[in-house]
Enzyme design. Structure first.
Site, PDB file in Angstrom:
ATOM      1  CG  HIS A 178      -7.280  34.334  28.146  1.00 43.63           C
ATOM      2  ND1 HIS A 178      -6.145  33.613  28.443  1.00 43.63           N
ATOM      3  CD2 HIS A 178      -7.230  35.435  28.939  1.00 43.63           C
ATOM      4  CE1 HIS A 178      -5.445  34.257  29.363  1.00 43.63           C
ATOM      5  NE2 HIS A 178      -6.089  35.368  29.686  1.00 43.63           N
ATOM      6  CD  GLU A 202      -7.158  31.086  23.607  1.00 38.20           C
ATOM      7  OE1 GLU A 202      -5.952  31.009  23.322  1.00 38.20           O
ATOM      8  OE2 GLU A 202      -7.631  32.002  24.298  1.00 38.20           O
ATOM      9  CB  CYS A 250      -2.445  31.136  28.751  1.00 37.05           C
ATOM     10  SG  CYS A 250      -4.151  30.911  29.252  1.00 37.05           S
ATOM     11  CB  CYS A 273      -6.627  29.003  26.913  1.00 41.47           C
ATOM     12  SG  CYS A 273      -7.304  30.581  27.470  1.00 41.47           S
ATOM     13  CB  ALA A 321      -3.867  69.300  17.575  1.00 38.10           C
ATOM     14  CD1 TRP A 333     -11.090  72.214   9.859  1.00 34.79           C
ATOM     15  CD2 TRP A 333     -10.447  70.701  11.354  1.00 34.79           C
ATOM     16  NE1 TRP A 333     -12.004  71.216   9.827  1.00 34.79           N
ATOM     17  CE2 TRP A 333     -11.637  70.250  10.746  1.00 34.79           C
ATOM     18  CE3 TRP A 333      -9.874  69.904  12.332  1.00 34.79           C
ATOM     19  CZ2 TRP A 333     -12.253  69.055  11.064  1.00 34.79           C
ATOM     20  CZ3 TRP A 333     -10.491  68.705  12.659  1.00 34.79           C
ATOM     21  CH2 TRP A 333     -11.654  68.301  12.042  1.00 34.79           C
TER      22      TRP A 333
END
Length: 157
Positions: free
Chosen positions: A19, A21, A46, A55, A125, A141
């Protein structure tokens, strides 16, 4: 942060890996530099074992004096427990700092924890006849400038 200077930084790269930390601690010149410093995290550290160790244990071991948290972890295994654990070890804990921004950063994780479904954004699209280019391969486009700007915004999320 220590004495007004950034002394380390880290982020969570992918599930199952350390993680943020832990990566921040690893970025320090010496782990002992953390003693008496402040760590800022977007998500509550955690407090229990999962795919990685807790952590909170690392923050306690390193001697951080202050933890500033953006969002409380919605995972029922952690939710508020990390804060209680850190405080029980004499750390100052401040939560809710930049909460909205932190919630936004963690929205995919929150969606998964709360619903067990992925957070999905779809950009699509096509022309009315289902094509994405002319028969000769030439492209043009098929969306408006406003739609293309919106896509750029979605890509930054």
């Amino acid at each position: 942060m220590k004495d007004g200077h950034v002394i380390g930084e880290g982020w969570h790269v992918r599930p199952g890996e350390p993680h943020a930390e832990i990566n921040a601690i690893r970025s320090l010149q010496r782990e002992s530099d953390a003693k008496g410093s402040t760590i800022y995290v977007t998500l509550e550290p955690c407090s229990s074992w999962g795919r990685t160790p807790p952590c909170c244990d690392a923050l306690i071991r390193c001697g951080f004096s202050r933890v500033v948290i953006g969002s409380i972890d919605p995972n029922p295994n952690h939710q508020g427990r990390g804060i209680d654990l850190l405080r029980s070890h004499g750390m100052e804990v401040v939560s809710g700092v930049e909460k909205d921004a932190c919630d936004k950063l963690n929205r995919a994780f929150f969606k998964w924890i709360q619903t067990r479904r992925p957070y999905v954004l779809l950009k699509l699209a096509e022309t009315l006849d289902g094509k994405i280019a002319c028969e000769n391969g030439a492209s043009q486009w098929i969306t408006s400038e406003k739609a293309r700007q919106r896509v750029q915004h979605l890509r930054r999320l």
